[in-house]
Design a protein around this motif. Structure first.
Motif, mmCIF file in Angstrom:
data_model
loop_
_atom_site.group_PDB
_atom_site.id
_atom_site.type_symbol
_atom_site.label_atom_id
_atom_site.label_comp_id
_atom_site.label_asym_id
_atom_site.label_seq_id
_atom_site.Cartn_x
_atom_site.Cartn_y
_atom_site.Cartn_z
ATOM 1 N N LYS A 42 0.667 -1.205 -0.295
ATOM 2 C CA LYS A 42 0.026 -0.061 -0.432
ATOM 3 C C LYS A 42 0.701 1.429 -0.204
ATOM 4 C CE LYS A 42 -0.871 0.063 5.233
ATOM 5 N NZ LYS A 42 -2.565 -0.054 5.495
ATOM 6 N N VAL A 43 0.189 2.105 0.102
ATOM 7 C CA VAL A 43 1.004 3.746 -0.671
ATOM 8 C C VAL A 43 1.167 4.275 1.031
ATOM 9 C CG1 VAL A 43 0.854 5.819 -1.137
ATOM 10 C CG2 VAL A 43 -0.587 4.444 -2.594
ATOM 11 N N GLU A 44 2.673 5.155 1.431
ATOM 12 C CA GLU A 44 3.111 4.774 2.581
ATOM 13 C C GLU A 44 3.438 6.145 2.662
ATOM 14 O OE1 GLU A 44 5.075 1.239 4.629
ATOM 15 O OE2 GLU A 44 6.092 1.619 2.732
ATOM 16 N N PHE A 45 2.814 7.825 3.221
ATOM 17 C CA PHE A 45 3.022 8.349 3.797
ATOM 18 C C PHE A 45 4.532 8.183 4.656
ATOM 19 C CE2 PHE A 45 2.950 12.791 5.326
ATOM 20 C CZ PHE A 45 3.638 13.119 6.242
ATOM 21 N N LEU A 46 5.576 9.735 3.610
ATOM 22 C CA LEU A 46 6.294 10.217 3.714
ATOM 23 C C LEU A 46 6.644 11.445 4.729
ATOM 24 C CD1 LEU A 46 9.039 8.935 0.851
ATOM 25 C CD2 LEU A 46 8.746 7.860 2.411
ATOM 26 N N VAL A 47 6.642 12.343 4.159
ATOM 27 C CA VAL A 47 6.437 13.972 5.002
ATOM 28 C C VAL A 47 6.003 14.779 3.399
ATOM 29 C CG1 VAL A 47 8.461 14.275 2.988
ATOM 30 C CG2 VAL A 47 8.210 15.499 5.231
ATOM 31 N N THR B 98 -4.214 8.511 5.225
ATOM 32 C CA THR B 98 -3.729 6.951 5.376
ATOM 33 C C THR B 98 -4.313 6.352 4.846
ATOM 34 O OG1 THR B 98 -3.419 7.316 7.761
ATOM 35 C CG2 THR B 98 -3.943 5.307 7.194
ATOM 36 N N PHE B 99 -3.520 5.408 3.714
ATOM 37 C CA PHE B 99 -4.119 4.391 2.715
ATOM 38 C C PHE B 99 -4.766 2.951 2.794
ATOM 39 C CE2 PHE B 99 -3.818 6.615 -1.627
ATOM 40 C CZ PHE B 99 -2.519 7.084 -1.442
ATOM 41 N N GLY B 100 -5.739 3.158 2.596
ATOM 42 C CA GLY B 100 -6.613 1.125 3.006
ATOM 43 C C GLY B 100 -5.218 0.148 2.113
#
Lengths: 110, 109
Positions: A42-47, B98-100
């Motif tokens: 899945k897509v993850e937050f960095l900054v 926040t992605f699922g």
């Protein structure tokens, strides 16, 4: 429709090398973001970046990472010493009643 | 942090069929978005939908924030609908989303 442009589209680099990923936002939005997506995950937050400063960062965004807006328009993500596990798709995004993502840079560390 | 789960994880449809994708989240949210990731990896914003129902062509979405879920409906599916569908939420005072976990959809002719 205006697009968020990312360059390069694909970069291959040797482990330990520095890479700079570039993003050209549409314009005049307040918040900018970098996210990454390891293949198949899945897509993850960095900054997040607000008013030319980091406003929030994740645990992934350690001292090897930095962000800048060097000329007031372009927006860069730098990885100082790449590791194999940095191989991923990197997306920049901006927000204006919802996110607009760039086309992404596929980084491959060998 | 907030947990965002999507179901089903994988879905195969015959062209022309309808489907419903679900997004459950563990805490209250400020807003919710649906994205389509096409086979080239691009993330396309489908809906910005903190509550209520929106429609765009063959796609529609409903968010029931009080019950912590959102649904994405795809009608008369086409092969170009294939890809991964993500929901993503803003929660608390954070600007990040926040992605699922995603739903991988394959539409076959």
């Amino acid at each position: 429709e205006p697009e968020v442009t990312q360059t390069p589209s694909h970069q291959v680099t040797q482990m330990g090398q520095e890479v700079i990923l570039r993003c050209v936002p549409i314009s005049n939005h307040l918040y900018f973001y970098w996210y990454r997506q390891i293949l198949g995950q899945k897509v993850e937050f960095l900054v997040s970046f607000y008013n030319n400063e980091i406003s929030e960062k994740s645990e992934i965004f350690d001292d090897q990472f930095s962000v800048e807006r060097p000329d007031g328009s372009n927006f860069t993500l730098k990885i100082r010493s790449t590791k194999l596990e940095d191989s991923a798709m990197y997306f920049c995004a901006e927000e204006d009643y919802g996110y607009t993502f760039g086309s992404g840079t596929r980084l491959t560390v060998v | 942090g907030i947990q965002v789960e999507q179901s089903p994880p994988d879905l195969i449809l015959q062209e022309g069929a309808n489907s419903t994708l679900r997004c459950n989240f563990s805490d209250s949210v400020n807003n919710l978005q649906w994205f389509h990731q096409n086979p080239w990896g691009q993330l396309i914003n489908l809906f910005y939908i903190p509550s209520g129902t929106k429609q765009n062509g063959r796609l529609s979405a409903t968010t029931v924030a009080t019950e912590r879920y959102s649904l994405l409906y795809i009608s008369s599916s086409q092969t170009t609908d294939s890809g991964v569908y993500f929901c993503a939420v803003h929660s608390g005072g954070y600007q990040k989303v926040t992605f699922g976990t995603g739903t991988k959809l394959q539409v076959i002719p």
